[in-house]
Design a protein around this motif. Structure first.
Motif, short mmCIF file in Angstrom:
data_model
loop_
_atom_site.label_atom_id
_atom_site.label_comp_id
_atom_site.label_asym_id
_atom_site.label_seq_id
_atom_site.Cartn_x
_atom_site.Cartn_y
_atom_site.Cartn_z
N MET A 1 0.89 -1.30 -0.04
CA MET A 1 -0.09 -0.04 0.02
C MET A 1 0.89 1.03 -0.09
O MET A 1 1.97 1.45 0.69
CB MET A 1 -0.73 0.00 1.23
CG MET A 1 -1.81 1.30 1.48
SD MET A 1 -2.86 1.22 2.79
CE MET A 1 -4.00 0.11 2.64
N ASP A 3 2.11 4.84 1.02
CA ASP A 3 2.12 5.15 2.42
C ASP A 3 1.47 6.96 2.04
O ASP A 3 2.20 7.85 2.09
CB ASP A 3 3.56 5.45 2.95
CG ASP A 3 3.63 5.78 4.54
OD1 ASP A 3 2.11 6.03 4.92
OD2 ASP A 3 4.38 5.93 5.03
N ARG A 21 0.46 1.37 9.74
CA ARG A 21 0.59 0.73 8.54
C ARG A 21 0.22 -0.77 8.48
O ARG A 21 -0.72 -0.96 7.30
CB ARG A 21 2.00 0.71 7.92
CG ARG A 21 2.83 2.09 8.18
CD ARG A 21 2.69 2.38 6.46
NE ARG A 21 3.52 1.80 5.87
CZ ARG A 21 3.21 1.49 4.46
NH1 ARG A 21 2.03 2.21 3.76
NH2 ARG A 21 3.98 0.84 3.79
N THR A 22 0.29 -1.40 9.47
CA THR A 22 -0.34 -2.69 9.50
C THR A 22 -1.64 -2.73 9.46
O THR A 22 -2.54 -3.90 8.86
CB THR A 22 0.20 -3.76 10.89
OG1 THR A 22 1.74 -3.56 10.70
CG2 THR A 22 -0.30 -4.76 10.81
N ALA A 25 -3.06 -2.08 5.99
CA ALA A 25 -2.89 -3.06 5.17
C ALA A 25 -4.29 -4.08 5.43
O ALA A 25 -4.72 -4.74 4.63
CB ALA A 25 -1.80 -3.84 5.41
N ARG A 26 -4.57 -4.27 6.54
CA ARG A 26 -5.75 -5.37 7.02
C ARG A 26 -6.92 -4.67 6.33
O ARG A 26 -7.78 -5.34 5.88
CB ARG A 26 -5.71 -5.32 8.37
CG ARG A 26 -4.75 -6.37 9.13
CD ARG A 26 -5.10 -6.81 10.62
NE ARG A 26 -5.00 -5.72 11.46
CZ ARG A 26 -4.08 -5.58 12.38
NH1 ARG A 26 -2.74 -6.38 12.27
NH2 ARG A 26 -3.99 -4.52 13.18
N LYS A 28 -7.29 -2.82 4.01
CA LYS A 28 -7.24 -2.63 2.47
C LYS A 28 -7.75 -3.99 1.98
O LYS A 28 -8.40 -4.22 1.07
CB LYS A 28 -5.93 -2.45 1.92
CG LYS A 28 -5.77 -2.44 0.55
CD LYS A 28 -4.40 -2.08 -0.15
CE LYS A 28 -4.42 -2.04 -1.54
NZ LYS A 28 -4.67 -3.29 -2.32
N ASP A 32 -10.85 -3.18 -0.30
CA ASP A 32 -10.06 -2.61 -1.75
C ASP A 32 -10.85 -2.97 -2.73
O ASP A 32 -10.67 -2.37 -3.78
CB ASP A 32 -8.50 -3.35 -1.66
CG ASP A 32 -8.75 -4.76 -2.21
OD1 ASP A 32 -9.95 -5.32 -1.78
OD2 ASP A 32 -7.61 -5.43 -2.30
N ALA A 37 -6.54 2.91 -1.60
CA ALA A 37 -5.43 2.95 -0.53
C ALA A 37 -5.70 4.40 0.21
O ALA A 37 -5.46 4.60 1.42
CB ALA A 37 -4.06 2.99 -0.90
N GLU A 41 -6.59 4.98 4.01
CA GLU A 41 -5.77 5.60 5.08
C GLU A 41 -6.27 6.90 5.46
O GLU A 41 -6.10 7.38 6.63
CB GLU A 41 -4.21 5.81 4.53
CG GLU A 41 -3.62 4.42 3.85
CD GLU A 41 -2.13 4.68 3.82
OE1 GLU A 41 -1.48 5.98 4.02
OE2 GLU A 41 -1.38 3.92 3.54
#
Length: 222
Positions: A1, A3, A21-22, A25-26, A28, A32, A37, A41
């Motif tokens: 992903m 940033d 960040r983790t 990702a989860r 997403k 998604d 992204a 975020e």
């Protein structure tokens, strides 16, 4: 992903940065199909900021932000018609989201199981759920100790089929065409467990009545 947000945040520790960040990702993986992204975020970023100023446990903030962002993205996906499993969604609102609305959510989730979706929020979210309310609910075998006060957002209100308000007055959000109920209940803030029990029991009665109106049977034995 990519940033999109977090590399601009100088107020974050390395551990918080990595945790967010983790979390992104989860989220997403889950969303998604509907959102890019940057949107994911952005929701995580704004959810983090909702708790950052009041929390006394900074290391817990990324988890709170992820949970709240997941709820908000789920609500947005329903509002925009991307996903809707047909289950009724009920939003319980009070002032601090620390007592009445948390007890109502606890009963709702306990009694409905996975047949309905319950959310809660506050007009002026507190720092923690009222310990006496937690103790009163524990007497009924319901654990609300892992819940946390949070605000409401437009997408969460718009996604709800029923909005139950408890003492938030003019601060409660109003959207035309939505079903609203106002439950006139005493505020348990500052009360002892013994004084909260009657409020708790009245909340249970009203939650059971609401589930009946929604044609959601209580889970067997509850």
């Amino acid at each position: 992903m990519t940033d999109v947000v977090w590399h601009h945040r100088e107020d974050l520790s390395i551990d918080q940065h990595l945790a967010l960040r983790t979390a992104a990702a989860r989220l997403k993986v889950q969303f998604d199909a509907y959102y890019g992204a940057e949107t994911i975020e952005r929701f995580l970023h704004s959810s983090y900021d909702q708790f950052a100023t009041g929390s006394t446990i900074p290391n817990f903030l990324p988890l709170l932000a992820e949970r709240f962002a997941r709820q908000r993205l789920t609500a947005l996906a329903k509002v925009e018609g991307h996903q809707d499993d047909g289950r009724p969604v009920v939003l319980f609102l009070c002032v601090h989201n620390a007592g009445r609305s948390q007890m109502a959510l606890g009963f709702f989730e306990h009694l409905a199981g996975d047949q309905a979706v319950g959310w809660s929020g506050g007009s002026e979210p507190g720092i923690e759920v009222n310990p006496a309310a937690i103790a009163a609910m524990a007497e009924r075998g319901i654990d609300i100790s892992t819940e946390y006060p949070k605000p409401w957002t437009d997408e969460v209100v718009r996604a709800a089929d029923v909005v139950v308000t408890m003492g938030c007055g003019d601060a409660c959000p109003i959207f035309p065409g939505k079903r609203y109920e106002n439950w006139d209940l005493a505020d348990p803030n500052g009360l002892e467990v013994a004084d909260i029990r009657p409020i708790r029991d009245e909340i249970e009665r009203r939650v059971r009545e609401l589930l009946g109106e929604l044609a959601v049977p209580a889970v067997s034995g509850r």
